[in-house]
Design an enzyme around this catalytic site. Structure first.
Site, PDB file in Angstrom:
ATOM      1  N   SER A 264     -43.835 -51.882  34.574  1.00 21.99           N
ATOM      2  CA  SER A 264     -43.545 -53.246  34.127  1.00 21.99           C
ATOM      3  C   SER A 264     -42.052 -53.442  33.903  1.00 21.99           C
ATOM      4  O   SER A 264     -41.278 -52.487  33.860  1.00 21.99           O
ATOM      5  CB  SER A 264     -44.302 -53.530  32.836  1.00 21.99           C
ATOM      6  OG  SER A 264     -43.628 -52.910  31.761  1.00 21.99           O
ATOM      7  N   LYS A 265     -41.694 -54.694  33.738  1.00 17.90           N
ATOM      8  CA  LYS A 265     -40.300 -55.063  33.485  1.00 17.90           C
ATOM      9  C   LYS A 265     -39.721 -54.278  32.324  1.00 17.90           C
ATOM     10  O   LYS A 265     -38.573 -53.887  32.328  1.00 17.90           O
ATOM     11  CB  LYS A 265     -40.231 -56.541  33.086  1.00 17.90           C
ATOM     12  CG  LYS A 265     -40.429 -57.494  34.225  1.00 17.90           C
ATOM     13  CD  LYS A 265     -40.224 -58.906  33.722  1.00 17.90           C
ATOM     14  CE  LYS A 265     -40.538 -59.884  34.848  1.00 17.90           C
ATOM     15  NZ  LYS A 265     -40.311 -61.256  34.495  1.00 17.90           N
ATOM     16  N   ARG A 266     -40.538 -54.092  31.299  1.00 17.17           N
ATOM     17  CA  ARG A 266     -40.055 -53.471  30.061  1.00 17.17           C
ATOM     18  C   ARG A 266     -39.856 -51.955  30.211  1.00 17.17           C
ATOM     19  O   ARG A 266     -39.063 -51.373  29.491  1.00 17.17           O
ATOM     20  CB  ARG A 266     -41.036 -53.719  28.907  1.00 17.17           C
ATOM     21  CG  ARG A 266     -41.256 -55.178  28.659  1.00 17.17           C
ATOM     22  CD  ARG A 266     -40.470 -55.650  27.440  1.00 17.17           C
ATOM     23  NE  ARG A 266     -40.333 -57.089  27.476  1.00 17.17           N
ATOM     24  CZ  ARG A 266     -39.187 -57.733  27.423  1.00 17.17           C
ATOM     25  NH1 ARG A 266     -38.061 -57.069  27.316  1.00 17.17           N
ATOM     26  NH2 ARG A 266     -39.143 -59.052  27.460  1.00 17.17           N
ATOM     27  N   ASP A 267     -40.618 -51.341  31.119  1.00 17.09           N
ATOM     28  CA  ASP A 267     -40.577 -49.879  31.222  1.00 17.09           C
ATOM     29  C   ASP A 267     -39.192 -49.354  31.489  1.00 17.09           C
ATOM     30  O   ASP A 267     -38.777 -48.352  30.922  1.00 17.09           O
ATOM     31  CB  ASP A 267     -41.489 -49.391  32.362  1.00 17.09           C
ATOM     32  CG  ASP A 267     -42.938 -49.534  31.980  1.00 17.09           C
ATOM     33  OD1 ASP A 267     -43.227 -49.417  30.790  1.00 17.09           O
ATOM     34  OD2 ASP A 267     -43.761 -49.784  32.874  1.00 17.09           O
ATOM     35  N   VAL A 275     -35.528 -51.250  36.655  1.00 18.92           N
ATOM     36  CA  VAL A 275     -36.663 -51.707  37.471  1.00 18.92           C
ATOM     37  C   VAL A 275     -36.263 -52.914  38.313  1.00 18.92           C
ATOM     38  O   VAL A 275     -37.094 -53.498  38.998  1.00 18.92           O
ATOM     39  CB  VAL A 275     -37.922 -52.071  36.662  1.00 18.92           C
ATOM     40  CG1 VAL A 275     -38.640 -50.845  36.175  1.00 18.92           C
ATOM     41  CG2 VAL A 275     -37.608 -52.982  35.516  1.00 18.92           C
TER      42      VAL A 275
END
Ligand code: GLU
Length: 509
Positions: A264-267, A275
């Site tokens: 995900s975007k947050r990872d 990312v």
């Protein structure tokens, strides 16, 4: 146009482009180029509520950086434009109305409040509300209401949406190039909105109409769109376009490094890797997300890494140029399983590609950095240094940490190594060595200096490792670095002698 391969990358400008999206675009690109086909960029901006300023420009810049060029589309032009759906707005309605006329779609007048109420009722009965063949008769639409009432509502300008009508009891079947044969019962599907009350088509309608009008031959996209595919196939059939319906290939997900869930975007910033291809600053919150470009990755490395996240050529080969990828890529060899993102592998790819950058190109980049540090040097010296240390670096921004001593004499010396190597009496030995080195003629000094050292150590029965390490400590300040002969060559006689004398003065026990 018949049989010509035409594929499109169709992002929605809702924010920066996730690398999963970049991989989708890359696979489309490879497939198009391999088949001498066309690679299109279409911007799907029909959902105005999700529009983010700057996202479209970001997408275009990202592909420029990656070197993946579109043949047609936004920013390029072509025979099937405009390629931005908001600019195509006036033409979608007729397609929705055509489906209504064919009995494949219907007007629905239900308000947001009415639908919210239905959802609440369903929830209280522990079910989920779906607008479908079972519920539509109890809702306010052109299938449930008398025809004159429908006409009255339309004449009065009541807000409506147009929904697709899934017939009951049918099995929708189609083939996916990666997933194989897919079957779905129509009764399970909801009557998706095709045309919204704001006069905009939904993604589903615009996507199918545009793919048809732009003569798209293959739809290669993320797995998250697989659940929508029965609707898309049904739309082609309802329009009577089945003969030219594109072939579908739904790509497996890119997973978090531990394999647990979608990347995900947050990872990225949580786990320490980008990312997104380029850095992105959220226009509302100001929050910055890191990008591959700004983190020092080379575009070729990113392309190579992404190509292998979900595809391989059946051999152990991992380094592929873009041209090789174009030749070897095949949809049949795309994995059905999600591909885990691997940060170490990403760095490894960059390391490999950094080694391919010529010393002179890398030296230019490094010289700029040295200039910002106010270090006076020459491009020749920087090029020599780069040649000696680039194999120790995965990113160009690691050059300084690996080679600072070539430009600044050490002022401190690694303590542990000093204790281990610079024993009592070493000062005297180094002083003698320094005197001898001084006496060696300038011409080819480094080689002669090394020859002398070898011979001197041997004839005095000194410890080779100890002496060479002390010399290194004096010159580098540490026990790191390429071999001493190379260091002596680059630094030259005067600088080596200066550092040796400074070390003797500073360290002497
Ligand atoms: N606009 C869709 C997206 O953002 C395109 C999906 C498709 O390729 O059909 O992913």
């Amino acid at each position: 146009m018949e049989n010509r391969v035409r594929v499109r990358f169709a992002p929605s400008p809702t924010g920066p482009l996730h690398i999963g999206g970049v991989r989708t675009a890359l696979y489309n690109y490879l497939f198009a180029k391999q088949n001498n086909g066309d690679f299109l960029l279409r911007i799907e901006d029909t959902d105005q509520t999700r529009f983010v300023p700057g996202a479209e420009e970001y997408i275009i810049e990202a592909f420029k950086w990656l070197g993946l060029n579109f043949d047609e589309g936004v920013g390029i032009g072509g025979d099937y434009g405009p390629y931005k759906q908001s600019e195509r707005k006036p033409m979608y309605k007729q397609y929705a109305l055509d489906l209504v006329a064919k009995g494949k779609a219907y007007y629905a007048f239900d308000t947001a409040e009415e639908l919210a109420q239905k959802r609440l009722e369903a929830e209280s009965q522990k079910t989920t509300f779906q607008y479908d063949c079972k519920t539509r008769q109890s809702l306010r639409n052109s299938l449930s209401l008398p025809q004159d009432e429908v006409q009255r509502l339309l004449d009065n300008g009541e807000a409506y949406v147009i929904r697709f009508k899934f017939d009951e009891g049918q099995t929708i079947e189609f083939d996916d190039l990666i997933r194989g044969h897919i079957k779905m019962e129509s009764s399970l599907l909801d009557d998706k909105v095709l045309y919204k009350s704001d006069g905009m088509p939904t993604y589903h309608l615009a996507n199918i109409v545009d793919d048809h009008l732009m003569h798209i031959s293959h739809v290669i996209r993320g797995e998250e769109w697989l659940p929508s595919c029965p609707l898309h196939v049904s739309l082609y059939r309802a329009f009577g376009w089945e003969d030219t319906m594109p072939k579908f290939a739904h790509l497996p997900l890119l997973l978090k490094p531990d394999g647990k869930g979608k990347l995900s975007k947050r990872d990225g910033d949580r786990l320490g890797f980008p990312v997104f291809p380029l850095q992105w600053q959220d226009p509302k919150s100001g929050e910055i997300s890191s990008g591959y470009r700004e983190s020092g990755y080379l575009p070729e490395a990113v392309v190579n890494m992404l190509a292998l996240l979900g595809w391989n050529d059946g051999t152990e080969q991992e380094i592929f140029s873009l041209e090789e990828l174009v030749n070897k890529f095949s949809i049949e060899r795309i994995s059905k399983h999600g591909a885990k993102f691997d940060l170490e592998k990403a760095k490894w790819f960059n390391h490999q590609y950094l080694q391919k950058v010529s010393n002179s190109d890398l030296a230019k980049v490094y010289l700029d950095e040295l200039n910002t540090k106010n270090i006076a040097t020459t491009i020749d010296k920087v090029e020599q240094v780069v040649g000696l240390i680039k194999e120790r670096c995965s990113f160009s921004n690691e050059l300084w940490a690996q080679s600072d001593y070539f430009f600044v004499a050490p002022t401190t010396y690694a303590e542990k190594a000093l204790k281990k190597r610079w024993k009592e009496g070493m000062g005297a030995i180094m002083t003698t060595i320094s005197e001898h080195l001084k006496a060696i003629e300038d011409n080819d000094w480094a080689q002669k200096a090394e020859d002398f050292l070898m011979q001197y150590i041997q004839s005095n029965e000194l410890n080779m490792g100890q002496i060479m390490n002390c010399l290194r400590l004096a010159v580098v300040g540490d026990t790191k670095g390429p071999n001493m002969l190379d260091i002596m060559r680059v630094l030259g006689k005067d600088e080596i002698l200066l550092r040796l004398d400074t070390a003797i003065k500073n360290i002497n026990l």
